[in-house]
Design an enzyme around this catalytic site. Structure first.
Site, PDB file in Angstrom:
ATOM      1  N   GLY A   1       0.857  -1.178   0.000  1.00  0.00           N
ATOM      2  CA  GLY A   1       0.000   0.000   0.000  1.00  0.00           C
ATOM      3  C   GLY A   1       0.892   1.227   0.000  1.00  0.00           C
ATOM      4  O   GLY A   1       1.930   1.239  -0.660  1.00  0.00           O
ATOM      5  N   GLU A   2       0.543   2.216   0.799  1.00  0.00           N
ATOM      6  CA  GLU A   2       1.361   3.427   0.870  1.00  0.00           C
ATOM      7  C   GLU A   2       1.746   3.620   2.330  1.00  0.00           C
ATOM      8  O   GLU A   2       0.890   3.828   3.189  1.00  0.00           O
ATOM      9  CB  GLU A   2       0.541   4.618   0.335  1.00  0.00           C
ATOM     10  CG  GLU A   2       1.393   5.645  -0.395  1.00  0.00           C
ATOM     11  CD  GLU A   2       2.301   6.400   0.564  1.00  0.00           C
ATOM     12  OE1 GLU A   2       3.531   6.429   0.328  1.00  0.00           O
ATOM     13  OE2 GLU A   2       1.797   6.934   1.551  1.00  0.00           O
ATOM     14  N   SER A   3       3.044   3.513   2.624  1.00  0.00           N
ATOM     15  CA  SER A   3       3.485   3.427   4.023  1.00  0.00           C
ATOM     16  C   SER A   3       3.163   4.682   4.834  1.00  0.00           C
ATOM     17  O   SER A   3       2.845   4.588   6.021  1.00  0.00           O
ATOM     18  CB  SER A   3       4.981   3.103   4.097  1.00  0.00           C
ATOM     19  OG  SER A   3       5.739   4.085   3.418  1.00  0.00           O
TER      20      SER A   3
ATOM     21  N   CYS B   1       6.233  -5.289   0.908  1.00  0.00           N
ATOM     22  CA  CYS B   1       6.372  -3.972   0.279  1.00  0.00           C
ATOM     23  C   CYS B   1       6.235  -2.862   1.327  1.00  0.00           C
ATOM     24  O   CYS B   1       7.130  -2.681   2.136  1.00  0.00           O
ATOM     25  CB  CYS B   1       5.384  -3.842  -0.880  1.00  0.00           C
ATOM     26  SG  CYS B   1       5.806  -2.504  -2.023  1.00  0.00           S
TER      27      CYS B   1
ATOM     28  N   ILE C   1       6.507  -3.663  -7.006  1.00  0.00           N
ATOM     29  CA  ILE C   1       5.710  -2.502  -7.407  1.00  0.00           C
ATOM     30  C   ILE C   1       6.073  -1.332  -6.492  1.00  0.00           C
ATOM     31  O   ILE C   1       5.748  -1.342  -5.309  1.00  0.00           O
ATOM     32  CB  ILE C   1       4.196  -2.798  -7.301  1.00  0.00           C
ATOM     33  CG1 ILE C   1       3.822  -4.037  -8.126  1.00  0.00           C
ATOM     34  CG2 ILE C   1       3.379  -1.586  -7.744  1.00  0.00           C
ATOM     35  CD1 ILE C   1       2.417  -4.545  -7.864  1.00  0.00           C
ATOM     36  N   ARG C   2       6.762  -0.346  -7.023  1.00  0.00           N
ATOM     37  CA  ARG C   2       7.253   0.789  -6.209  1.00  0.00           C
ATOM     38  C   ARG C   2       7.873   0.263  -4.914  1.00  0.00           C
ATOM     39  O   ARG C   2       7.598   0.757  -3.818  1.00  0.00           O
ATOM     40  CB  ARG C   2       6.122   1.770  -5.900  1.00  0.00           C
ATOM     41  CG  ARG C   2       5.663   2.575  -7.100  1.00  0.00           C
ATOM     42  CD  ARG C   2       4.519   3.517  -6.760  1.00  0.00           C
ATOM     43  NE  ARG C   2       4.920   4.489  -5.760  1.00  0.00           N
ATOM     44  CZ  ARG C   2       4.091   5.010  -4.848  1.00  0.00           C
ATOM     45  NH1 ARG C   2       2.841   4.646  -4.793  1.00  0.00           N
ATOM     46  NH2 ARG C   2       4.528   5.904  -3.992  1.00  0.00           N
TER      47      ARG C   2
ATOM     48  N   HIS D   1       5.569  -8.802  -3.665  1.00  0.00           N
ATOM     49  CA  HIS D   1       4.182  -9.166  -3.364  1.00  0.00           C
ATOM     50  C   HIS D   1       3.881 -10.616  -3.753  1.00  0.00           C
ATOM     51  O   HIS D   1       3.368 -10.865  -4.840  1.00  0.00           O
ATOM     52  CB  HIS D   1       3.230  -8.280  -4.178  1.00  0.00           C
ATOM     53  CG  HIS D   1       3.226  -6.839  -3.798  1.00  0.00           C
ATOM     54  ND1 HIS D   1       2.354  -6.319  -2.871  1.00  0.00           N
ATOM     55  CD2 HIS D   1       3.954  -5.796  -4.249  1.00  0.00           C
ATOM     56  CE1 HIS D   1       2.553  -5.016  -2.758  1.00  0.00           C
ATOM     57  NE2 HIS D   1       3.520  -4.678  -3.578  1.00  0.00           N
TER      58      HIS D   1
ATOM     59  N   GLU E   1       1.506 -12.362  -2.708  1.00  0.00           N
ATOM     60  CA  GLU E   1       0.043 -12.553  -2.716  1.00  0.00           C
ATOM     61  C   GLU E   1      -0.573 -12.314  -4.089  1.00  0.00           C
ATOM     62  O   GLU E   1      -1.731 -12.665  -4.319  1.00  0.00           O
ATOM     63  CB  GLU E   1      -0.615 -11.634  -1.663  1.00  0.00           C
ATOM     64  CG  GLU E   1      -0.696 -10.167  -2.019  1.00  0.00           C
ATOM     65  CD  GLU E   1       0.606  -9.392  -1.837  1.00  0.00           C
ATOM     66  OE1 GLU E   1       0.586  -8.170  -2.059  1.00  0.00           O
ATOM     67  OE2 GLU E   1       1.636  -9.997  -1.487  1.00  0.00           O
TER      68      GLU E   1
END
Length: 199
Positions: A51-53, A83, A141-142, A178, A180
Site C-alpha cells: 500500500g502506501e506506508s 512492500c 511494485i514501487r 508481493h 500474494e
C-alpha cells in the site's frame, strides 16, 4: 479447521488486503481483517500488506493501532510485511516523510520506492532461503529494498545484483515484493508455519 489452525490477521487499513486473506486461507490459516485493537488482540499472527506506508502510518495512529501493535511485536507476535509492510517493520527508513512512523521490530534500514516509480515495476524469480520448491515469482511494485541490517537479522533473499529483498528477525518476516499477487502461496505457508511454531 482443526484446533491447530492459526488465526492470522491482515492489517486492513489500506492496500491489497483481500489478496492476502485469500493467500492465507489457501495456506490453511483462518484469515481475518484487523482494523481495531480488539481485533488485533484475537490473532496469532499478522500480515501488514503493501500500500502506501505514509498513509498506513497515519491510519494506524488514527485507528489506535500503533502502540498496541508495537507492544505485541515486542511480546513476540509473528508479523509478515510485504512492500509497504516491510517499511512499516523497519526500525529506520530512508526517503520517508519527516513525521512518518513505523511499527519497527526489524533492525534494518529500508529505502522507500528504491526501485523507482510505478512504471518501473517488474517481476523476477527470487530464491528464498527456507522456502522449498524453487524460486518464487517476485512482483516488485514501487518496492523498497533493504540498505543494511543488524546482526540479528537473517537475509533470506537477494537479487542477482546483491540487493536484499527478504529478511527475517525472530518472529518478523519482510519481503520487498508481493507474493500474494502470484497464486503461489509458499511464502504465506512459510509464515503460517512461523505462526504455528510461535504458538
Amino acid at each position: 479447521m482443526s484446533s491447530s489452525t492459526a488465526t492470522i490477521g491482515v492489517l486492513a487499513l489500506q492496500g491489497d488486503v483481500r489478496e492476502h486473506l485469500v493467500a492465507l486461507a489457501e495456506a490453511d490459516a483462518l484469515a481475518r481483517p484487523v482494523r481495531r485493537p480488539e481485533e488485533l488482540a484475537e490473532v496469532d499472527g499478522l500480515v501488514v500488506p503493501g500500500g502506501e506506508s505514509t498513509t498506513m502510518s497515519k491510519l494506524a495512529a488514527l485507528f489506535g493501532l500503533m502502540e498496541p501493535l508495537r507492544d505485541r511485536i515486542r511480546e513476540g507476535l509473528p508479523v509478515y510485511g510485504t512492500c509497504a509492510g516491510m517499511i512499516m517493520l523497519a526500525d529506520k527508513i530512508l526517503d520517508g516523510r519527516d513525521d512518518q512512523e513505523t511499527f519497527g521490530g526489524i533492525d534494518m534500514i529500508v529505502r522507500r520506492n528504491a526501485f523507482g516509480r510505478q512504471n518501473e515495476s517488474f517481476e523476477t524469480a527470487v530464491e528464498i532461503e527456507g522456502v522449498e520448491g524453487g524460486p518464487v515469482e517476485g512482483v516488485f511494485i514501487r518496492a523498497p529494498w533493504v540498505e543494511s541490517t543488524g546482526d540479528a537479522v537473517a537475509t533470506l533473499a537477494r537479487l542477482d545484483d546483491g540487493t536484499i529483498v527478504a529478511v527475517r528477525q525472530g518472529n518478523l518476516l519482510a519481503t520487498s515484493f508481493h507474493p500474494e499477487l502470484t497464486g503461489d502461496h509458499r511464502v504465506h505457508r512459510y509464515f503460517v508455519d512461523m505462526v504455528r511454531a510461535a504458538r
